[in-house]
Write a protein that holds these residues in place. Sequence first.
Motif, PDB file in Angstrom:
ATOM      1  N   GLU A  63       2.339   3.394 -16.351  1.00 43.30           N
ATOM      2  CA  GLU A  63       1.773   4.010 -15.186  1.00 43.30           C
ATOM      3  C   GLU A  63       0.337   3.516 -14.628  1.00 43.30           C
ATOM      4  O   GLU A  63       0.299   4.450 -14.248  1.00 43.30           O
ATOM      5  N   ASP A  64      -0.164   2.366 -14.990  1.00 37.85           N
ATOM      6  CA  ASP A  64      -1.195   2.282 -14.484  1.00 37.85           C
ATOM      7  C   ASP A  64      -0.740   1.583 -13.023  1.00 37.85           C
ATOM      8  O   ASP A  64      -1.790   1.252 -12.298  1.00 37.85           O
ATOM      9  N   THR A  65       0.803   1.479 -12.745  1.00 37.77           N
ATOM     10  CA  THR A  65       0.692   0.758 -11.376  1.00 37.77           C
ATOM     11  C   THR A  65       0.941   2.278 -10.748  1.00 37.77           C
ATOM     12  O   THR A  65       0.689   3.322 -10.486  1.00 37.77           O
ATOM     13  N   ALA A  66       0.093   1.292  -9.585  1.00 38.95           N
ATOM     14  CA  ALA A  66      -0.204   1.961  -8.149  1.00 38.95           C
ATOM     15  C   ALA A  66      -1.061   1.216  -7.155  1.00 38.95           C
ATOM     16  O   ALA A  66      -1.376   0.138  -7.839  1.00 38.95           O
ATOM     17  N   VAL A  67      -1.538   1.673  -5.623  1.00 43.91           N
ATOM     18  CA  VAL A  67      -2.000   1.132  -5.429  1.00 43.91           C
ATOM     19  C   VAL A  67      -3.984   1.018  -5.037  1.00 43.91           C
ATOM     20  O   VAL A  67      -3.681   3.101  -5.361  1.00 43.91           O
ATOM     21  N   TYR A  68      -4.638   0.177  -5.336  1.00 42.89           N
ATOM     22  CA  TYR A  68      -6.123   0.723  -5.597  1.00 42.89           C
ATOM     23  C   TYR A  68      -6.347   0.152  -4.178  1.00 42.89           C
ATOM     24  O   TYR A  68      -6.706  -0.650  -3.890  1.00 42.89           O
ATOM     25  N   ASP A  70     -18.813   6.452   4.947  1.00 39.58           N
ATOM     26  CA  ASP A  70     -17.816   6.462   3.577  1.00 39.58           C
ATOM     27  C   ASP A  70     -16.637   5.478   4.143  1.00 39.58           C
ATOM     28  O   ASP A  70     -15.885   5.671   5.065  1.00 39.58           O
ATOM     29  N   TYR A  71     -17.158   4.418   3.335  1.00 40.41           N
ATOM     30  CA  TYR A  71     -15.777   3.468   3.726  1.00 40.41           C
ATOM     31  C   TYR A  71     -14.552   2.948   2.718  1.00 40.41           C
ATOM     32  O   TYR A  71     -14.756   3.063   1.592  1.00 40.41           O
ATOM     33  N   TRP A  72     -13.013   2.531   3.069  1.00 41.40           N
ATOM     34  CA  TRP A  72     -12.525   2.222   2.601  1.00 41.40           C
ATOM     35  C   TRP A  72     -11.661   1.208   2.342  1.00 41.40           C
ATOM     36  O   TRP A  72     -11.764   0.454   4.043  1.00 41.40           O
ATOM     37  N   GLY A  73     -11.016  -0.028   1.796  1.00 42.69           N
ATOM     38  CA  GLY A  73     -10.724  -0.956   1.113  1.00 42.69           C
ATOM     39  C   GLY A  73      -9.115  -1.007   2.316  1.00 42.69           C
ATOM     40  O   GLY A  73      -8.827   0.470   2.096  1.00 42.69           O
ATOM     41  N   GLN A  74      -8.663  -2.125   2.184  1.00 44.65           N
ATOM     42  CA  GLN A  74      -7.527  -1.790   3.086  1.00 44.65           C
ATOM     43  C   GLN A  74      -6.094  -1.631   1.693  1.00 44.65           C
ATOM     44  O   GLN A  74      -4.846  -1.380   1.985  1.00 44.65           O
ATOM     45  N   GLY A  75      -6.648  -1.233   0.398  1.00 43.38           N
ATOM     46  CA  GLY A  75      -5.636  -1.264  -0.646  1.00 43.38           C
ATOM     47  C   GLY A  75      -4.663  -3.046  -1.195  1.00 43.38           C
ATOM     48  O   GLY A  75      -4.578  -3.674  -0.652  1.00 43.38           O
ATOM     49  N   THR A  76      -4.960  -2.687  -2.960  1.00 40.24           N
ATOM     50  CA  THR A  76      -4.000  -3.756  -2.778  1.00 40.24           C
ATOM     51  C   THR A  76      -3.371  -2.715  -4.628  1.00 40.24           C
ATOM     52  O   THR A  76      -3.340  -2.387  -5.003  1.00 40.24           O
ATOM     53  N   GLN A  77      -1.619  -3.707  -4.352  1.00 44.12           N
ATOM     54  CA  GLN A  77      -0.711  -3.349  -4.794  1.00 44.12           C
ATOM     55  C   GLN A  77      -1.161  -3.814  -6.610  1.00 44.12           C
ATOM     56  O   GLN A  77      -0.640  -4.761  -6.471  1.00 44.12           O
ATOM     57  N   VAL A  78      -0.887  -2.918  -8.335  1.00 36.16           N
ATOM     58  CA  VAL A  78      -1.156  -3.251  -8.834  1.00 36.16           C
ATOM     59  C   VAL A  78       0.193  -2.921  -9.853  1.00 36.16           C
ATOM     60  O   VAL A  78       0.651  -1.423  -9.310  1.00 36.16           O
TER      61      VAL A  78
END
Length: 119
Positions: A86-91, A107-115
């Motif tokens: 259930e931790d599977t997500a884009v972080y 407010d800045y956001w990163g590109q996202g990383t898949q876990v």
Amino acid sequence: QVQLVESGGGLVQPGGSLRLSCAASGSIFKVNGMGWYRQAPGKQRELVASITESGSPRYGDSVKGRFTISRAENTVYLQMNSLKPEDTAVYYCNAVLWPMATMTPYDYWGQGTQVTVSS
């Protein structure tokens, strides 16, 4: 120019560990709070963990006792232990940055990383 760059995502088995990193780069005057959010398909984006400029952490209920957030200079880390499917997500990394060009917080956001946590 001013951005957040994430790394550390990947595939891991249940019970395993993963360490995410997020570095603020560019001409930055100051970094305030930093944190991690995640979003799974069909779900709302949720707070995973955040940390203030002074180092005070906050965690989402679902990750308490398993994840640890920390920071050093302009980099924030998320140590993820005892991972569950259930931790599977884009972080996504998040931070309030003050670019030198504007001297104004944004407010800045990163590109996202898949876990992905799966056998």
